[in-house]
Write an enzyme that holds these catalytic residues in place. Structure first.
Site, mmCIF file in Angstrom:
data_model
loop_
_atom_site.group_PDB
_atom_site.id
_atom_site.type_symbol
_atom_site.label_atom_id
_atom_site.label_comp_id
_atom_site.label_asym_id
_atom_site.label_seq_id
_atom_site.Cartn_x
_atom_site.Cartn_y
_atom_site.Cartn_z
ATOM 1 C CB THR A 11 14.977 -16.042 -3.324
ATOM 2 O OG1 THR A 11 15.562 -15.221 -4.794
ATOM 3 C CG2 THR A 11 13.410 -16.264 -4.329
ATOM 4 C CG ASP A 63 17.473 -9.285 -10.292
ATOM 5 O OD1 ASP A 63 18.070 -10.441 -11.441
ATOM 6 O OD2 ASP A 63 18.338 -9.536 -9.217
ATOM 7 C CG LEU A 64 12.127 -13.163 -8.485
ATOM 8 C CD1 LEU A 64 11.045 -12.184 -8.391
ATOM 9 C CD2 LEU A 64 11.946 -14.252 -8.769
ATOM 10 C CG ASP A 65 16.450 -14.602 -7.271
ATOM 11 O OD1 ASP A 65 15.274 -14.687 -6.414
ATOM 12 O OD2 ASP A 65 16.679 -15.319 -8.035
ATOM 13 C CD GLU A 104 19.956 -6.846 -12.034
ATOM 14 O OE1 GLU A 104 20.490 -7.235 -10.484
ATOM 15 O OE2 GLU A 104 19.975 -7.878 -12.861
ATOM 16 C CG ASP A 105 20.413 -8.214 -6.219
ATOM 17 O OD1 ASP A 105 19.862 -8.355 -7.005
ATOM 18 O OD2 ASP A 105 20.265 -8.257 -5.520
ATOM 19 C CB SER A 141 14.757 -13.351 -13.359
ATOM 20 O OG SER A 141 15.619 -13.967 -11.975
ATOM 21 C CB ALA A 142 19.218 -15.607 -13.714
ATOM 22 C CE LYS A 152 23.244 -11.511 -2.332
ATOM 23 N NZ LYS A 152 23.520 -10.498 -1.715
ATOM 24 C CE LYS A 203 19.396 -10.471 -14.879
ATOM 25 N NZ LYS A 203 18.905 -10.125 -13.674
HETATM 26 C C1 G6P Z 1 19.034 -15.310 -9.675
HETATM 27 C C2 G6P Z 1 19.344 -15.445 -8.009
HETATM 28 C C3 G6P Z 1 20.822 -16.032 -8.728
HETATM 29 C C4 G6P Z 1 20.575 -17.875 -9.167
HETATM 30 C C5 G6P Z 1 19.571 -18.008 -10.382
HETATM 31 C C6 G6P Z 1 19.337 -19.064 -10.915
HETATM 32 O O1 G6P Z 1 19.453 -14.743 -10.542
HETATM 33 O O2 G6P Z 1 20.246 -14.044 -8.034
HETATM 34 O O3 G6P Z 1 21.445 -16.568 -7.399
HETATM 35 O O4 G6P Z 1 21.654 -18.638 -9.149
HETATM 36 O O5 G6P Z 1 18.451 -16.104 -10.114
HETATM 37 O O6 G6P Z 1 18.211 -19.262 -10.569
HETATM 38 P P1 G6P Z 1 17.343 -20.321 -10.619
HETATM 39 O O7 G6P Z 1 16.096 -20.369 -9.401
HETATM 40 O O8 G6P Z 1 17.135 -20.730 -11.497
HETATM 41 O O9 G6P Z 1 18.043 -21.605 -9.536
HETATM 42 MG MG MG Z 2 19.582 -9.753 -7.813
#
Ligand code: G6P
Ligand code: MG
Length: 219
Positions: A18, A10-12, A170-171, A115-116, A46, A146
């Site tokens: 972020t 996962d990224l964030d 994943e967090d 990542s989402a 999140k 997710k």
């Molecule tokens: C991740 C973050 C979410 C965020 C989503 C979409 O999953 O944890 O907090 O809303 O990405 O991010 P974006 O950059 O597409 O707005």
């Molecule tokens: Mg995350």
């Protein structure tokens, strides 16, 4: 014989934090709409897609908007968020991440991003990690967010490996659920009580000790 394994990150909250920038942008949007959005509220966003995040936020403020108004709020929020993203550097890579990626490279273990975020490629580029990933799957590639496992299943396909061989990091609760629905091993990053569906939980990314990793590849 060594078992084939691959990682999906996962990224964030895993590679970079972020969430603090998402918070600032959502907070300002809420202020402009006349209600308070707290850090505790931010926890609910999140791992959640941008569109779903706005729905949650509007629910908190008890505000109803037209589709057009929602679209312009989403654009406004993302523009502000991107101002923060554009200032990101490799300094923001979370402790433990580079050590883990170096280990994976040394052992020829492939890894992908799952990542989402629709901004994922830009964020990886800003922190200098874009070229290191074998595959990227982000918010632009999936139709189901997710906890639907789609994002991780596509990542496994791109890595040309079976879901059972994948270790997801994943967090977010939704992300852990998605990984388990994909029949993957899941390492949770954060609080054990919150991420109790993960196979193992580390407080942060420094939890990937050499001992843990060696055990993983020799299993
Ligand atoms: C991740 C973050 C979410 C965020 C989503 C979409 O999953 O944890 O907090 O809303 O990405 O991010 P974006 O950059 O597409 O707005
Ligand atoms: Mg995350």
């Amino acid at each position: 014989m060594k078992k084939e394994i691959a990682f999906i990150f996962d990224l964030d909250g895993v590679i970079v934090d972020t969430a603090k920038y998402h918070f600032l942008a959502w907070h300002n949007l809420a202020t402009s709409l006349g209600f308070e959005f707290t850090e505790k509220h931010n926890e609910l966003l999140k791992g959640v897609s941008r569109v779903k995040s706005l729905e949650i936020l509007l629910n908190i403020g008890n505000i109803e908007l037209t589709e057009d108004e929602k679209q312009s709020m989403l654009i406004k929020k993302n523009e502000e968020y991107l101002e923060y993203v554009h200032q990101m550097t490799s300094e923001e890579i979370l402790p433990g991440v580079l050590h883990l990626l170096d280990f994976l490279d040394e052992h020829q273990i492939k890894y992908a991003l799952g990542s989402a975020s629709k901004n994922a490629p830009l964020i990886l580029e800003k922190v200098g990690l874009l070229k290191r990933f074998t595959a990227l799957v982000d918010g632009n590639d999936v139709s189901k967010a997710k906890p639907n496992p789609e994002v991780f299943l596509i990542a496994a396909q791109k890595l040309k490996t079976a879901p059972e061989n994948c270790i997801v990091v994943e967090d977010a609760i939704a992300g852990v659920e998605a990984a388990k629905l994909a029949k993957m091993t899941c390492v949770g990053i954060g609080n054990q009580q919150i991420l109790n569906k993960a196979d193992v939980v580390f407080k942060d990314m420094t939890g990937f000790s050499l001992e843990f990793l060696k055990k993983l590849i020799n299993n």
